[in-house]
Design a protein around this motif. Structure first.
Motif, PDB file in Angstrom:
ATOM      1  N   PRO A 161       0.928  -1.032  -0.217  1.00  0.00           N
ATOM      2  CA  PRO A 161       0.095   0.061  -0.384  1.00  0.00           C
ATOM      3  C   PRO A 161       0.612   1.411   0.129  1.00  0.00           C
ATOM      4  O   PRO A 161       0.299   2.172  -0.339  1.00  0.00           O
ATOM      5  CB  PRO A 161      -1.112  -0.234   1.452  1.00  0.00           C
ATOM      6  CG  PRO A 161       0.307  -0.845   2.164  1.00  0.00           C
ATOM      7  CD  PRO A 161       1.067  -1.979   0.592  1.00  0.00           C
ATOM      8  N   GLY A 162       2.292   1.142   0.093  1.00  0.00           N
ATOM      9  CA  GLY A 162       3.036   2.350   0.288  1.00  0.00           C
ATOM     10  C   GLY A 162       2.823   3.007  -0.654  1.00  0.00           C
ATOM     11  O   GLY A 162       2.548   4.246  -0.578  1.00  0.00           O
ATOM     12  N   ILE A 622       9.016   3.745  11.430  1.00  0.00           N
ATOM     13  CA  ILE A 622       9.168   4.027   9.475  1.00  0.00           C
ATOM     14  C   ILE A 622       7.793   3.261   8.867  1.00  0.00           C
ATOM     15  O   ILE A 622       7.771   1.890   9.021  1.00  0.00           O
ATOM     16  CB  ILE A 622       9.768   3.614   8.549  1.00  0.00           C
ATOM     17  CG1 ILE A 622      11.582   4.079   9.592  1.00  0.00           C
ATOM     18  CG2 ILE A 622      10.543   3.752   7.101  1.00  0.00           C
ATOM     19  CD1 ILE A 622      12.215   4.920   9.445  1.00  0.00           C
ATOM     20  N   ASP A 623       6.566   3.541   7.842  1.00  0.00           N
ATOM     21  CA  ASP A 623       5.674   3.498   6.885  1.00  0.00           C
ATOM     22  C   ASP A 623       6.169   2.538   6.273  1.00  0.00           C
ATOM     23  O   ASP A 623       7.328   2.837   5.136  1.00  0.00           O
ATOM     24  CB  ASP A 623       4.985   4.603   7.041  1.00  0.00           C
ATOM     25  CG  ASP A 623       5.320   5.387   6.165  1.00  0.00           C
ATOM     26  OD1 ASP A 623       5.804   5.185   5.013  1.00  0.00           O
ATOM     27  OD2 ASP A 623       4.113   6.362   6.656  1.00  0.00           O
ATOM     28  N   PRO A 624       5.259   2.056   5.225  1.00  0.00           N
ATOM     29  CA  PRO A 624       5.400   1.516   4.208  1.00  0.00           C
ATOM     30  C   PRO A 624       5.175   2.905   2.764  1.00  0.00           C
ATOM     31  O   PRO A 624       6.015   2.073   1.964  1.00  0.00           O
ATOM     32  CB  PRO A 624       4.080   0.764   3.973  1.00  0.00           C
ATOM     33  CG  PRO A 624       3.614   1.183   5.055  1.00  0.00           C
ATOM     34  CD  PRO A 624       3.492   1.846   5.793  1.00  0.00           C
ATOM     35  N   SER A 625       4.981   3.989   3.224  1.00  0.00           N
ATOM     36  CA  SER A 625       5.820   5.220   1.855  1.00  0.00           C
ATOM     37  C   SER A 625       6.964   5.358   2.679  1.00  0.00           C
ATOM     38  O   SER A 625       7.412   6.626   1.417  1.00  0.00           O
ATOM     39  CB  SER A 625       4.829   6.216   1.885  1.00  0.00           C
ATOM     40  OG  SER A 625       3.561   5.578   2.614  1.00  0.00           O
ATOM     41  N   VAL A 652       8.527  13.785   4.715  1.00  0.00           N
ATOM     42  CA  VAL A 652       7.630  13.267   4.181  1.00  0.00           C
ATOM     43  C   VAL A 652       8.839  12.154   3.731  1.00  0.00           C
ATOM     44  O   VAL A 652       9.592  12.770   2.530  1.00  0.00           O
ATOM     45  CB  VAL A 652       6.972  14.061   3.408  1.00  0.00           C
ATOM     46  CG1 VAL A 652       6.533  13.184   2.409  1.00  0.00           C
ATOM     47  CG2 VAL A 652       5.163  14.663   4.304  1.00  0.00           C
ATOM     48  N   GLY A 653       8.589  10.976   2.948  1.00  0.00           N
ATOM     49  CA  GLY A 653       9.128  10.418   1.824  1.00  0.00           C
ATOM     50  C   GLY A 653      11.212  10.412   2.199  1.00  0.00           C
ATOM     51  O   GLY A 653      11.860  10.260   1.813  1.00  0.00           O
ATOM     52  N   LEU A 654      11.156  10.181   3.490  1.00  0.00           N
ATOM     53  CA  LEU A 654      12.428  10.804   3.939  1.00  0.00           C
ATOM     54  C   LEU A 654      13.306   8.806   4.102  1.00  0.00           C
ATOM     55  O   LEU A 654      14.319   9.050   3.619  1.00  0.00           O
ATOM     56  CB  LEU A 654      12.543  11.602   5.308  1.00  0.00           C
ATOM     57  CG  LEU A 654      14.285  11.452   5.748  1.00  0.00           C
ATOM     58  CD1 LEU A 654      14.698  12.872   4.634  1.00  0.00           C
ATOM     59  CD2 LEU A 654      14.047  12.396   6.977  1.00  0.00           C
ATOM     60  N   ALA A 655      12.790   8.314   3.846  1.00  0.00           N
ATOM     61  CA  ALA A 655      13.522   6.998   3.810  1.00  0.00           C
ATOM     62  C   ALA A 655      13.358   5.653   3.329  1.00  0.00           C
ATOM     63  O   ALA A 655      12.012   6.499   2.706  1.00  0.00           O
ATOM     64  CB  ALA A 655      13.227   6.322   5.637  1.00  0.00           C
ATOM     65  N   ALA A 656      13.845   4.665   3.198  1.00  0.00           N
ATOM     66  CA  ALA A 656      13.287   3.526   2.620  1.00  0.00           C
ATOM     67  C   ALA A 656      12.018   2.563   3.539  1.00  0.00           C
ATOM     68  O   ALA A 656      12.082   2.412   4.299  1.00  0.00           O
ATOM     69  CB  ALA A 656      14.636   2.454   2.029  1.00  0.00           C
ATOM     70  N   PRO A 657      10.884   2.388   2.499  1.00  0.00           N
ATOM     71  CA  PRO A 657      10.241   1.624   2.744  1.00  0.00           C
ATOM     72  C   PRO A 657      10.423   0.680   3.929  1.00  0.00           C
ATOM     73  O   PRO A 657      10.932  -0.094   3.424  1.00  0.00           O
ATOM     74  CB  PRO A 657       9.111   2.019   1.786  1.00  0.00           C
ATOM     75  CG  PRO A 657       9.151   2.577   1.224  1.00  0.00           C
ATOM     76  CD  PRO A 657      10.723   2.537   0.734  1.00  0.00           C
ATOM     77  N   VAL A 658       9.336   0.116   4.678  1.00  0.00           N
ATOM     78  CA  VAL A 658       9.355  -0.551   5.232  1.00  0.00           C
ATOM     79  C   VAL A 658       7.981  -2.285   5.009  1.00  0.00           C
ATOM     80  O   VAL A 658       6.847  -1.076   5.476  1.00  0.00           O
ATOM     81  CB  VAL A 658       9.272  -0.502   6.260  1.00  0.00           C
ATOM     82  CG1 VAL A 658       9.356  -1.885   7.539  1.00  0.00           C
ATOM     83  CG2 VAL A 658      10.952   0.103   6.529  1.00  0.00           C
ATOM     84  N   ARG A 659       8.120  -3.013   5.274  1.00  0.00           N
ATOM     85  CA  ARG A 659       6.355  -3.923   4.865  1.00  0.00           C
ATOM     86  C   ARG A 659       6.137  -4.199   6.325  1.00  0.00           C
ATOM     87  O   ARG A 659       6.931  -4.268   7.595  1.00  0.00           O
ATOM     88  CB  ARG A 659       6.751  -5.309   4.474  1.00  0.00           C
ATOM     89  CG  ARG A 659       5.456  -6.124   3.824  1.00  0.00           C
ATOM     90  CD  ARG A 659       6.084  -7.321   3.223  1.00  0.00           C
ATOM     91  NE  ARG A 659       6.950  -7.215   2.129  1.00  0.00           N
ATOM     92  CZ  ARG A 659       6.332  -7.615   1.043  1.00  0.00           C
ATOM     93  NH1 ARG A 659       5.458  -7.486   1.384  1.00  0.00           N
ATOM     94  NH2 ARG A 659       7.442  -7.635   0.329  1.00  0.00           N
ATOM     95  N   THR A 660       4.730  -3.754   6.363  1.00  0.00           N
ATOM     96  CA  THR A 660       4.154  -3.702   7.957  1.00  0.00           C
ATOM     97  C   THR A 660       3.687  -4.907   7.844  1.00  0.00           C
ATOM     98  O   THR A 660       2.775  -5.077   6.970  1.00  0.00           O
ATOM     99  CB  THR A 660       3.237  -2.264   8.055  1.00  0.00           C
ATOM    100  OG1 THR A 660       2.967  -1.947   7.060  1.00  0.00           O
ATOM    101  CG2 THR A 660       5.271  -1.287   8.205  1.00  0.00           C
ATOM    102  N   PRO A 661       3.286  -5.238   9.449  1.00  0.00           N
ATOM    103  CA  PRO A 661       3.378  -4.961  10.250  1.00  0.00           C
ATOM    104  C   PRO A 661       5.136  -5.416  10.415  1.00  0.00           C
ATOM    105  O   PRO A 661       5.428  -6.121   9.361  1.00  0.00           O
ATOM    106  CB  PRO A 661       2.805  -5.652  11.121  1.00  0.00           C
ATOM    107  CG  PRO A 661       2.246  -6.606  10.710  1.00  0.00           C
ATOM    108  CD  PRO A 661       1.984  -6.551   8.959  1.00  0.00           C
TER     109      PRO A 661
END
Length: 669
Positions: A161-162, A622-625, A652-661
């Motif tokens: 969903p990122g 870190i969120d999926p986006s 906003v948009g600062l890190a590499a996305p992470v799969r959650t949970p």
């Protein structure tokens, strides 16, 4: 006459193939036969842009997938355009508009070839977009930052969903209906309360110099990330700035000299070009947010220390609500949730493989609260993915839980709880409280256990804030060894990477508020610290329990508390002081700027990524986006009647996305 008619017919057929201009820039009905219309205007700071090549694209659905053009046309003399297109079959398809413009190339390069360094973008997102759309520098900055982790070579692609959430977040920055700053950015608790709106407008002014055909070359050279290709157009330049915002901040600021089309704007260069938004949910629920955990859809579950009250002088008791925010900072319908024994949640928040949410009830409350916290800080609470409490009104108490802080789930659904007040860890096998077991290593090997992380071998690592140590437990909970040295001092948060290492935030002067230490004592200990404490650092512990001789130190670390690892294995640190977020190079050097070694700062070494939207921060996740979330846990001057902060702050948009949970080491989305 025949030649003239033939030419007119050819021009008409070409306009039909490419789309057509229209008399009024407003939304309209579908064209019939399964097609939709999209109308809009291409503008710059100096006015409408005629002759821009406007393209409607569908973003790729995984990294490396090319975006698919759906329709194309050119803007008319007033910058207006109209497109007809067939709607994608998938309701999750992300659509966006680009407008490419530039001056003719040098003579001899062919009449049809043009240099088009200016690419303006507006993210439409999912679903049909009714009404006019404006593409300008503001919408391009919004798209470039929100989609920074999904943009390569000027095209957008990524996984759900990122990708979808990031498109939605772009609308928190710019209103694509008129090209203005979005209501979330322009109003409280953002707006004139932080510098983010001014930074956003200044970046739009920076772009306007290129749109005017004057500063494209310097912009692209300054925006280029070390070791990466120089961007060829403005959208990719913005995305590159967003991904490494500490790269040439003053020089980029200078490109806006004499340009003030977008106001209000900064009056001096920032230390980095970050855009941090503050989210407050319904505006009367967040008070001392302690930690955040993301579910599979990227919604944020947040436990609060205190019952909401905007007046810090009013005594409050422990919070009994569980907040749940959309990726854009609004309450999920039906949230916040209550029940299940919630009371004064602390640093413990996790989502298990079933989507169930677990919160540690630390028992935080303000001074003069008439309740006996010792009767309420002995449980964890469990909720279904829809917010229904599963735990009883007194919470799950099995396993001798005492002042729980860090609470995490592993991939098998085992729940691990750090008992800050009990020198132990509670393990709840497969989320079954009836099988809960207390694990006490004994002696002083684990004092004030604060946080837990799970490594690549399913082992648990627990910080001992009072023992200056990290305890390693087997997947079944057997104590294996106690790790000391390497600069581990008052450790707080801990996080694992995908290479088997764990990363420890050394608070230095931060004493965990448990086992006889009160929050008032913590406030007293840190109130006069105005520069980085000598013991504030980060330690990497290798899979075998060894550490480097010295910890990692820079001035972006100011009372470190929470720590997280992103999808590229770089390390992020939240600070309880200094209004800053730190980013360190992790063990995967290929993800770091060239020449950077493990532990070196990626964020500015002297300041970290600062924001006047930050207060005293505990958690970072870190969120999926690829957005970095921090909890404004305490006010800068925390009156102990009600010391809680009231916002989540999102870079906003600062890190590499992470799969959650997040279930152990991070996985890139």
């Amino acid at each position: 006459m025949h030649r003239r008619r033939a030419a007119l017919l050819t021009a008409l057929l070409a306009s039909l193939a490419m789309g057509a201009s229209y008399p009024e820039a407003s939304g309209g009905p579908s064209s019939g036969h399964g097609t939709l219309d999209q109308r809009g205007v291409v503008r710059s700071a100096s006015g409408p842009l005629a002759g821009a090549e406007v393209t409607l694209l569908q973003a790729g659905n995984h990294p490396g997938a090319g975006a698919r053009p759906l329709a194309r046309t050119r803007s008319d003399s007033r910058g207006r355009f109209s497109l007809s297109y067939r709607a994608p079959e998938s309701p999750d398809a992300v659509l966006y508009l680009t407008a490419d413009t530039g001056r003719p190339g040098p003579r001899g390069t062919g009449a049809a070839r043009r240099q088009r360094p200016v690419r303006l973008v507006a993210m439409l997102g999912t679903g049909r977009r009714a009404g006019k759309v404006v593409l300008n520098e503001r919408t391009t900055v919004a798209a470039g930052f929100a989609m920074a982790q999904f943009t390569q070579g000027g095209e957008v692609a990524g996984r759900s969903p990122g990708l979808q959430n990031a498109a939605d977040v772009s609308h928190n920055l710019a209103d694509i209906a008129d090209g203005s700053a979005a209501a979330v950015l322009a109003g409280a608790p953002n707006g004139d309360q932080t510098s983010t709106l001014r930074a956003f407008n200044t970046l739009a002014d920076v772009l306007s110099g290129c749109t005017a055909g004057q500063t494209c070359g310097p912009l692209f050279e300054l925006a280029a990330r070390p070791g990466a290709p120089v961007p060829k157009e403005t959208f990719q330049a913005v995305a590159d700035i967003a991904r490494l915002p500490g790269n040439h901040p003053a020089e980029l600021y200078a490109l806006a000299d004499g340009r003030e089309a977008y106001r209000p704007r900064l009056v001096q260069a920032p230390d980095a070009w970050t855009l941090a938004l503050r989210y407050v949910g319904n505006g009367h629920e967040l008070d001392g947010p302690g930690n955040v955990a993301f579910d599979a859809e990227g919604t944020a579950w947040i436990g609060n220390n205190y019952t909401f009250n905007a007046d810090p002088r009013q005594s409050v008791c422990g919070s009994r609500v569980l907040s749940r925010l959309t990726p854009t900072g609004r309450d999920v319908p039906g949230a916040p949730y209550r029940g299940g024994g919630l009371y004064g949640a602390g640093f413990g928040a996790t989502v298990d493989p079933r989507g169930h949410v677990w919160i540690g009830n630390f028992g935080f409350q303000g001074t003069d609260c008439p309740l006996d916290a010792s009767r309420l800080y002995r449980s964890v609470s469990e909720f279904t993915p829809h917010g229904r409490p599963v735990s009883p009104p007194w919470g799950w108490r099995q396993g001798d839980i005492v002042q729980p802080q860090g609470t995490v789930s592993d991939r098998d659904g085992n729940i691990w709880v750090a008992n800050c007040g009990g020198k132990s860890v509670t393990r709840i096998p497969e989320g079954n409280p009836d099988r809960a077991r207390n694990i006490a290593p004994g002696g002083d090997r684990l004092v004030k256990p604060f946080d837990v992380t799970i490594d690549t071998r399913k082992r648990a690592w627990v910080t001992g804030n009072g023992s200056d140590s990290v305890m390693l437990l087997s997947p079944q909970g057997t104590p294996l060894r106690s790790v000391t040295g390497g600069g581990i001092k008052r450790p707080m948060g801990i996080a694992s990477d995908s290479l088997g290492n764990v990363w420890v935030a050394n608070g230095g002067a931060v004493v965990a508020p448990c086992e006889g230490t009160t929050p008032a004592m913590v406030a007293e200990a840190v109130k006069d610290i105005v520069t980085r404490h000598v013991d504030a650092s980060v330690t990497m512990v290798r899979p075998d329990g060894t550490t480097p001789v010295e910890p990692f130190v820079n001035d972006g670390l100011f009372l470190p508390w929470g720590i997280a690892v992103d999808g590229n294995d770089t390390v992020w640190v939240a600070n309880f002081g200094g209004h800053r977020l730190a980013n360190l190079c992790g063990a995967r050097l290929s993800a770091c700027p060239p020449g950077t070694r493990t532990g070196d700062p990626i964020s500015p070494a002297d300041t970290g990524y600062t924001s006047d939207g930050l207060e005293r921060n505990t958690a970072v996740q870190i969120d999926p986006s690829g957005n970095v979330w921090l909890a404004n846990n305490w006010l800068d001057v925390p009156l102990q009647t009600n010391p809680g902060g009231h916002e989540m702050v999102v870079f906003v948009g600062l890190a590499a996305p992470v799969r959650t949970p997040l279930l152990g080491p991070p996985q890139h989305l």
